[in-house]
Design a protein around this motif. Structure first.
Motif, PDB file in Angstrom:
ATOM      1  N   GLU A   1       0.830  -1.206   0.000  1.00 44.46           N
ATOM      2  CA  GLU A   1       0.000   0.000   0.000  1.00 44.46           C
ATOM      3  C   GLU A   1       0.868   1.262   0.000  1.00 44.46           C
ATOM      4  N   ALA A   2       1.930   1.277   0.785  1.00 42.95           N
ATOM      5  CA  ALA A   2       2.819   2.445   0.826  1.00 42.95           C
ATOM      6  C   ALA A   2       3.486   2.664  -0.529  1.00 42.95           C
ATOM      7  N   ALA A   3       3.908   1.592  -1.177  1.00 43.50           N
ATOM      8  CA  ALA A   3       4.532   1.714  -2.499  1.00 43.50           C
ATOM      9  C   ALA A   3       3.517   2.226  -3.528  1.00 43.50           C
TER      10      ALA A   3
ATOM     11  N   ASP B   1       1.500   6.769  -6.820  1.00 41.63           N
ATOM     12  CA  ASP B   1       0.435   7.731  -7.130  1.00 41.63           C
ATOM     13  C   ASP B   1       0.921   9.174  -7.076  1.00 41.63           C
ATOM     14  N   TYR B   2       1.854   9.468  -6.172  1.00 38.56           N
ATOM     15  CA  TYR B   2       2.293  10.843  -5.956  1.00 38.56           C
ATOM     16  C   TYR B   2       3.664  11.153  -6.539  1.00 38.56           C
TER      17      TYR B   2
ATOM     18  N   ALA C   1       9.441   3.940  -7.657  1.00 36.48           N
ATOM     19  CA  ALA C   1       8.186   3.475  -7.061  1.00 36.48           C
ATOM     20  C   ALA C   1       7.686   2.201  -7.742  1.00 36.48           C
ATOM     21  N   VAL C   2       7.848   2.111  -9.059  1.00 36.28           N
ATOM     22  CA  VAL C   2       7.431   0.910  -9.783  1.00 36.28           C
ATOM     23  C   VAL C   2       8.246  -0.288  -9.325  1.00 36.28           C
ATOM     24  N   LEU C   3       9.557  -0.110  -9.193  1.00 37.01           N
ATOM     25  CA  LEU C   3      10.407  -1.203  -8.733  1.00 37.01           C
ATOM     26  C   LEU C   3      10.072  -1.601  -7.295  1.00 37.01           C
TER      27      LEU C   3
END
Length: 70
Positions: free
Chosen positions: A19-21, A26-27, A37-39
């Motif tokens: 969820e944090a990732a 998203d931001y 973030a994708v990784l």
């Protein structure tokens, strides 16, 4: 191969990491941050899937009980 214990706390932490990732993705406002973030999301999802696979292999989880996978 050594036995691996899976606890509810580990699964809960893995869900929180996913969820944090997702929120970071998203931001993310820079291409480098999007890539990171994708990784991170991919790694968090793989860990969660591994833990759930171990739990399924061992017939599920019950609160307070460790599960073992060989």
């Amino acid at each position: 191969m050594q036995a691996v214990a899976v606890t509810w706390d580990e699964v809960r932490a893995a869900l929180e990491a996913v969820e944090a990732a997702r929120q970071r993705l998203d931001y993310a406002d820079h291409p480098d941050l999007v890539d990171a973030a994708v990784l991170e999301l991919g790694a968090a999802e793989k860990r969660l899937n591994y833990l759930l696979r171990v739990a399924r292999k061992n017939g599920g989880m019950s609160r307070g009980k460790d599960l073992y996978c060989r």
